[in-house]
Design a protein around this motif. Structure first.
Motif, PDB file in Angstrom:
ATOM      1  N   ARG A  70      10.348  27.903 -23.230  1.00 52.81           N
ATOM      2  CA  ARG A  70       9.198  28.501 -22.325  1.00 52.81           C
ATOM      3  C   ARG A  70       7.942  27.780 -22.682  1.00 52.81           C
ATOM      4  N   ARG A  71       7.695  27.668 -23.975  1.00 52.28           N
ATOM      5  CA  ARG A  71       6.605  27.085 -24.299  1.00 52.28           C
ATOM      6  C   ARG A  71       6.101  25.459 -23.670  1.00 52.28           C
ATOM      7  N   GLU A  92       5.602  26.014 -19.867  1.00 55.14           N
ATOM      8  CA  GLU A  92       4.218  26.496 -19.768  1.00 55.14           C
ATOM      9  C   GLU A  92       3.098  25.223 -20.085  1.00 55.14           C
ATOM     10  N   ASP A  93       3.512  24.666 -20.809  1.00 50.48           N
ATOM     11  CA  ASP A  93       2.706  23.180 -21.100  1.00 50.48           C
ATOM     12  C   ASP A  93       2.595  22.490 -19.809  1.00 50.48           C
ATOM     13  N   ASN A 101      12.566  30.233 -26.926  1.00 47.11           N
ATOM     14  CA  ASN A 101      10.960  30.259 -27.007  1.00 47.11           C
ATOM     15  C   ASN A 101      10.435  28.985 -26.709  1.00 47.11           C
ATOM     16  N   MET A 102      11.028  27.926 -27.139  1.00 44.52           N
ATOM     17  CA  MET A 102      10.489  26.701 -27.078  1.00 44.52           C
ATOM     18  C   MET A 102      10.650  26.014 -25.844  1.00 44.52           C
ATOM     19  N   TYR A 104      10.232  18.449 -28.122  1.00 47.21           N
ATOM     20  CA  TYR A 104      10.030  19.087 -28.982  1.00 47.21           C
ATOM     21  C   TYR A 104      11.027  19.200 -30.073  1.00 47.21           C
ATOM     22  N   GLU A 156      10.449  31.925 -17.033  1.00 52.81           N
ATOM     23  CA  GLU A 156      11.059  33.141 -17.957  1.00 52.81           C
ATOM     24  C   GLU A 156      12.497  33.094 -17.556  1.00 52.81           C
TER      25      GLU A 156
END
Ligand SMILES: Cc1cc2nc3c(=O)[nH]c(=O)nc-3n(C[C@H](O)[C@H](O)[C@H](O)COP(=O)(O)OP(=O)(O)OC[C@H]3O[C@@H](n4cnc5c(N)ncnc54)[C@H](O)[C@@H]3O)c2cc1C
Length: 288
Positions: free
Chosen positions: A279-280, A283-284, A276-277, A186, A247
């Motif tokens: 985490r994202r 999750e992916d 935040n990224m 990212y 988390e």
């Protein structure tokens, strides 16, 4: 002020290394860093300007045993167009896809990105996730000698590396990831693709059932060099990738980076992005 006395564009590695041994040389590959830096006065050319673009030993992407050898002159476009990279090292293709404009990608090289050693260099994070090693060549006593070292050890600070002035980066070597290896990249910039990263994140690991093993988490643009996030890795290693683990990893990531504030983003904003990224991305990885 020194003046440029000589421009050389050798076609053989040995010749380039002899010029480097003579000293006071500025190396240019794609020129997308060094030319703007020279125009702005940030970099002053040495007496010799050495264009390395014609040296065949620095070119090409090839599978050699269990390793992908990426020549220093490989452009970002060539990475994007390589089936080998897209299939076996997709995180590198993903980072290349977020790199500048098509015009810059056609000239910018992997070797230049590594040797420029920007904390925000977009090739550095995925290459460290992939545990890449760099190869340096020199010709100190009449014959060519090479040495290798892990990329993460090569980078020592903004614009600083362990390359000696008489050495040339010839290639980067990437071990083929183990079966089940998954990765994500990212990059956050205010204008996607044409901006320098405000932060970047690379995550890699071997996924077995719903657990990640041999985890590597790397952050760019939050420290003088890209960093391995060891505390975050420890939270993830071998644990079920469920909501609680994700988390905890996002919190650990937030707590272990110490970014600076600059024109691109404040330290606070960078830390929030990291949380935040991370985490994202996790999750992916958990989903797919
Ligand atoms: C408009 C624009 C957008 C950009 N966007 C991005 C971006 O999105 N992401 C990003 O990471 N970068 C970006 N950059 C920076 C730049 O394009 C990259 O860092 C690029 O990979 C540099 O490669 P180059 O071949 O042009 O390097 P050069 O400018 O030729 O060289 C860079 C440095 O490396 C040294 N060097 C080059 N090759 C070797 C070698 N083989 N051995 C030893 N030393 C060597 C040079 O002496 C110089 O110090 C951008 C630049 C511009 C102008």
């Amino acid at each position: 002020m020194r003046t440029l006395e000589r421009y050389a564009a050798p076609r053989a590695l040995g010749e380039a290394l002899e010029l480097l041994r003579a000293g006071d040389v500025t190396i240019v590959a794609g020129g997308t860093d060094v030319m703007p830096q020279s125009h702005s006065g940030k970099v002053q050319f040495g007496r010799t300007l050495l264009n390395v673009r014609r040296i065949p030993e620095l070119a090409g992407i090839a599978l050699e045993g269990g390793t992908v050898r990426i020549g220093a002159l490989t452009t970002i476009t060539a990475l994007l167009e390589s089936g080998l990279v897209r299939e076996r090292l997709p995180i590198l293709a993903e980072a290349a896809d977020h790199f500048a404009s098509e015009q810059v990608r056609n000239g910018a090289t992997v070797g230049g990105n590594i040797c420029n050693a920007s904390p925000a260099g977009d090739m550095l994070v995925p290459l460290i996730v992939l545990d890449a090693t760099i190869v340096l060549a020199a010709k100190p006593n009449g014959s060519i000698e090479t040495r290798s070292l892990p990329l993460r050890e090569f980078l020592t600070g903004p614009g600083r590396t362990r390359r000696a002035p008489h050495e040339l980066l010839t290639a980067v070597s990437v071990p083929l990831p183990a079966r089940g290896f998954v990765s994500r990249f990212y990059k956050h910039g205010t204008r996607p693709a044409l901006d320098i990263s405000a932060i970047s994140i690379g995550i890699g690991g071997v996924k077995r059932d719903d657990r990640l093993e041999s985890v590597r988490v790397v952050f760019g643009a939050v420290a003088p060099t890209p960093i391995r996030a060891h505390a975050t890795e420890r939270v993830l290693e071998g644990r079920r990738l469920d909501a609680a683990t994700i988390e905890a990893a996002a919190e650990a990531a937030h707590d272990e980076v110490r970014p600076i504030s600059d024109l691109r983003a404040s330290a606070w904003y960078r830390q929030e992005l990291v949380r935040n990224m991370t985490r994202r991305l996790l999750e992916d990885v958990a989903r797919g």
